[in-house]
Design a protein around this motif. Structure first.
Motif, PDB file in Angstrom:
ATOM      1  N   UNK A  74       0.834  -1.366   0.023  1.00 51.90           N
ATOM      2  CA  UNK A  74       0.005   0.092   0.098  1.00 51.90           C
ATOM      3  C   UNK A  74       0.949   1.243  -0.048  1.00 51.90           C
ATOM      4  N   UNK A  75       0.489   2.244  -0.836  1.00 53.14           N
ATOM      5  CA  UNK A  75       1.302   3.329  -0.924  1.00 53.14           C
ATOM      6  C   UNK A  75       0.734   4.498  -0.099  1.00 53.14           C
ATOM      7  N   UNK A  76       1.957   5.331   0.071  1.00 55.46           N
ATOM      8  CA  UNK A  76       1.605   6.616   0.649  1.00 55.46           C
ATOM      9  C   UNK A  76       2.680   7.873   0.107  1.00 55.46           C
ATOM     10  N   UNK A  77       2.057   8.916   0.152  1.00 63.23           N
ATOM     11  CA  UNK A  77       2.810  10.091  -0.634  1.00 63.23           C
ATOM     12  C   UNK A  77       2.897  11.411   0.293  1.00 63.23           C
ATOM     13  N   UNK A  78       4.118  11.859   0.389  1.00 62.64           N
ATOM     14  CA  UNK A  78       4.575  12.995   1.201  1.00 62.64           C
ATOM     15  C   UNK A  78       4.934  14.024   0.154  1.00 62.64           C
ATOM     16  N   UNK A  79       4.627  15.353   0.425  1.00 58.92           N
ATOM     17  CA  UNK A  79       5.040  16.489   0.061  1.00 58.92           C
ATOM     18  C   UNK A  79       6.081  17.015   0.700  1.00 58.92           C
ATOM     19  N   UNK A 102      10.083  15.128  10.953  1.00 59.33           N
ATOM     20  CA  UNK A 102      10.893  13.814  11.307  1.00 59.33           C
ATOM     21  C   UNK A 102      10.899  13.096  10.014  1.00 59.33           C
ATOM     22  N   UNK A 103      10.868  13.637   8.914  1.00 59.33           N
ATOM     23  CA  UNK A 103      10.506  12.981   7.466  1.00 59.33           C
ATOM     24  C   UNK A 103      11.799  11.899   7.123  1.00 59.33           C
ATOM     25  N   UNK A 104      13.156  12.312   7.493  1.00 58.42           N
ATOM     26  CA  UNK A 104      14.191  11.756   7.274  1.00 58.42           C
ATOM     27  C   UNK A 104      14.265  10.213   8.140  1.00 58.42           C
ATOM     28  N   UNK A 105      13.597  10.286   9.404  1.00 56.68           N
ATOM     29  CA  UNK A 105      13.454   9.167  10.118  1.00 56.68           C
ATOM     30  C   UNK A 105      12.313   8.193   9.364  1.00 56.68           C
ATOM     31  N   UNK A 106      11.198   8.962   9.197  1.00 51.62           N
ATOM     32  CA  UNK A 106      10.145   7.973   8.699  1.00 51.62           C
ATOM     33  C   UNK A 106      10.654   7.307   7.327  1.00 51.62           C
ATOM     34  N   UNK A 107      11.517   7.964   6.601  1.00 49.02           N
ATOM     35  CA  UNK A 107      12.228   7.245   5.460  1.00 49.02           C
ATOM     36  C   UNK A 107      13.087   6.454   5.553  1.00 49.02           C
ATOM     37  N   UNK A 136      18.930  18.034   3.192  1.00 41.65           N
ATOM     38  CA  UNK A 136      18.194  19.291   3.142  1.00 41.65           C
ATOM     39  C   UNK A 136      18.103  19.674   1.534  1.00 41.65           C
ATOM     40  N   UNK A 137      19.189  19.480   0.954  1.00 34.32           N
ATOM     41  CA  UNK A 137      19.076  19.961  -0.507  1.00 34.32           C
ATOM     42  C   UNK A 137      17.921  19.079  -1.437  1.00 34.32           C
ATOM     43  N   UNK A 138      17.958  17.810  -0.699  1.00 32.43           N
ATOM     44  CA  UNK A 138      16.934  17.067  -1.366  1.00 32.43           C
ATOM     45  C   UNK A 138      15.563  17.678  -1.204  1.00 32.43           C
ATOM     46  N   UNK A 139      15.087  17.905   0.086  1.00 31.53           N
ATOM     47  CA  UNK A 139      13.852  18.813   0.174  1.00 31.53           C
ATOM     48  C   UNK A 139      13.779  19.937  -0.560  1.00 31.53           C
ATOM     49  N   UNK A 140      14.664  20.732  -0.619  1.00 35.31           N
ATOM     50  CA  UNK A 140      14.605  22.034  -1.232  1.00 35.31           C
ATOM     51  C   UNK A 140      14.533  21.717  -2.819  1.00 35.31           C
ATOM     52  N   UNK A 141      15.084  20.642  -3.397  1.00 32.94           N
ATOM     53  CA  UNK A 141      14.757  20.488  -4.846  1.00 32.94           C
ATOM     54  C   UNK A 141      13.634  19.556  -5.240  1.00 32.94           C
ATOM     55  N   UNK A 142      13.525  18.503  -4.504  1.00 33.45           N
ATOM     56  CA  UNK A 142      12.355  17.582  -4.789  1.00 33.45           C
ATOM     57  C   UNK A 142      10.998  18.106  -4.073  1.00 33.45           C
ATOM     58  N   UNK A 147       7.941  15.596  -4.348  1.00 28.69           N
ATOM     59  CA  UNK A 147       6.996  14.523  -3.965  1.00 28.69           C
ATOM     60  C   UNK A 147       7.934  13.222  -3.674  1.00 28.69           C
ATOM     61  N   UNK A 148       7.226  12.688  -2.471  1.00 21.73           N
ATOM     62  CA  UNK A 148       7.972  11.242  -2.122  1.00 21.73           C
ATOM     63  C   UNK A 148       6.977  10.210  -2.115  1.00 21.73           C
TER      64      UNK A 148
END
Length: 462
Positions: A139-144, A151-156, A258-264, A266-267
């Protein structure tokens, strides 16, 4: 372009050379980077890969000119068989191919997935999450990234450690930006796979890093922590060797988080089971699955904006019996998926715009009518109506009786669907569907078609 036998492409064709890995995935002329990003993620999970790509086949004495693959479709696994002919021009593959000229598992996998969905053409454009679910039944989940939890890094990281598959992408504001390359080496409107997360000691502090792969097999990030950046020279040499390994220009690169979040933007995360990504304990969830359809003039009532027909949509009754451990509420994941829409593209049909709403339901009523929805608001709902294959949402609700109403946005839009309900504790579910022949005034177009039919058909005598 023509279909050519693999034996005509090279003298010693192999199904898999030295193990299936993400360097075996190089995009060709087809716009299916979303699928290739999912395949790259699949190679990181060997048990799952072995189910999708059975490795007991090849070009040995038992070779019969066919290969088979397995995909999850609507709560069951299907075996798809393809022959050994692939699209080529001047004896070179023009679609998905491996970096090794005599390796063909990835190209054959793409062909099998195209067969599952009707054609190669049907694979143009899509969501990485869609293919990930077809590879796993997850089952999928999407994050902006711009509005994600702190704590997005810990979630991932927890998702990665638990075998979840992940992808990411950069939004575009117009079709002109699709697959446009930025000055930093990133590509807009393009699906990437996430292949690793690490923390390193850098100048006395911890730095979070994420590894990403471009399915083109080339074109990489050229900023901080890229392959040849000076940041790698500051960290411990053994740690550098462990993380970079044999890094080369293969489309895979590291970035600071932090660069990842600034450039991308959707996860996408596909959980092999919908275990919590925010807790330290792994929990088994109870799963219920039901099928249904929206039928014009009966069960395709549209969203809540259309109150006169909304109540005719299929209604699922859900009873959450027990609260989670150490909590007074129940965790539930609801996933609504429309069926077979990609295969129906050749008939001019695309994804419907779908969503759902969840209501607190009286225990003693079977099917709730228009007045109930007119005077009662929903307790939870999907964030938005969107034209994707599946939407899913995670909720925390008090124990009780609920009514789930899946809908298309507009009334009379037809589609088949399945709905999966995941709960931490056992939940009682019952599906009610009522077919109503609604009096519907004909549109001018329908009146014209009726007059034309009667003119051609003439009168009918009994």
């Amino acid at each position: 372009m023509s279909l050519i036998l693999l034996q005509e492409l090279c003298e010693n064709p192999e199904f898999i050379v030295g193990g299936a890995d993400r360097t075996d995935i190089c995009q060709g002329a087809l716009g299916d980077c979303w699928l290739l990003a999912a395949i790259a993620s699949l190679t990181l999970h060997k048990e799952t890969l072995a189910r999708v790509v059975p490795n007991d086949q090849g070009f040995d004495r038992s070779y019969a000119g066919i290969f088979h693959f397995q995909f999850w479709q609507h709560n069951r696994w299907l075996d798809v068989v393809v022959d050994d002919r692939l699209p080529a021009v001047r004896n070179r593959l023009v679609l998905l191919h491996s970096a090794s000229n005599n390796e063909f598992w990835s190209a054959l996998l793409e062909k099998a997935y195209a067969k599952l969905n009707g054609s190669y053409e049907s694979l143009k454009g899509g969501s990485t999450l869609e293919a990930m679910e077809d590879f796993t039944g997850g089952v999928g989940e999407t994050y902006e990234t711009k509005s994600a939890p702190t704590d997005l890094f810990n979630i991932m990281k927890k998702a990665y450690d638990r075998g979840s598959m992940m992808g990411c992408s950069i939004d575009i504001t117009s079709s002109a930006e699709s697959e446009a390359q930025t000055a930093s080496g990133l590509v807009k409107g393009h699906a990437y796979s996430i292949t690793g997360l690490e923390e390193v000691n850098y100048r006395g502090k911890k730095v979070k890093l994420i590894r990403i792969r471009n399915p083109w097999g080339q074109v990489e990030w050229n900023g901080a922590w890229s392959d040849e950046s000076r940041e790698w020279n500051v960290i411990d040499s053994s740690e550098k060797q462990r993380i970079l390994q044999n890094s080369m220009d293969d489309g895979e690169f590291w970035m600071e988080f932090e660069d990842f979040k600034a450039n991308y933007d959707k996860i996408e995360i596909c959980n092999l089971t919908p275990d919590s990504l925010t807790d330290d304990t792994k929990r088994k969830w109870e799963v219920n699955m039901f099928e249904g359809n929206w039928i014009r003039g009966s069960t395709a009532g549209g969203c809540r904006n259309f109150i006169d027909t909304f109540w005719t949509n299929p209604q699922f009754k859900l009873t959450l019996l027990h609260a989670d451990d150490n909590n007074d509420k129940c965790s539930v994941v609801i996933a609504l998926m429309q069926k077979n829409r990609r295969a129906l593209r050749k008939e001019g049909l695309d994804m419907q715009t779908i969503g759902f709403a969840l209501y607190e339901a009286p225990a003693d009523e079977d099917h709730l009518g228009k007045d109930f929805f007119r005077y009662n608001g929903s307790k939870a709902r999907s964030k938005t109506y969107i034209n994707v294959r599946e939407i899913s949402e995670r909720f925390t609700l008090p124990p009780g009786n609920y009514l789930l109403v899946p809908t298309t946005f507009q009334p009379h839009d037809e589609a088949d669907f399945i709905i999966r309900i995941f709960s931490e504790k056992a939940a009682g579910t019952m599906y009610d569907i009522y077919v109503w022949d609604l009096p519907e005034e004909e549109t001018d177009e329908e009146k014209g078609l009726r007059r034309m039919f009667e003119k051609i058909a003439g009168s009918v005598r009994k």
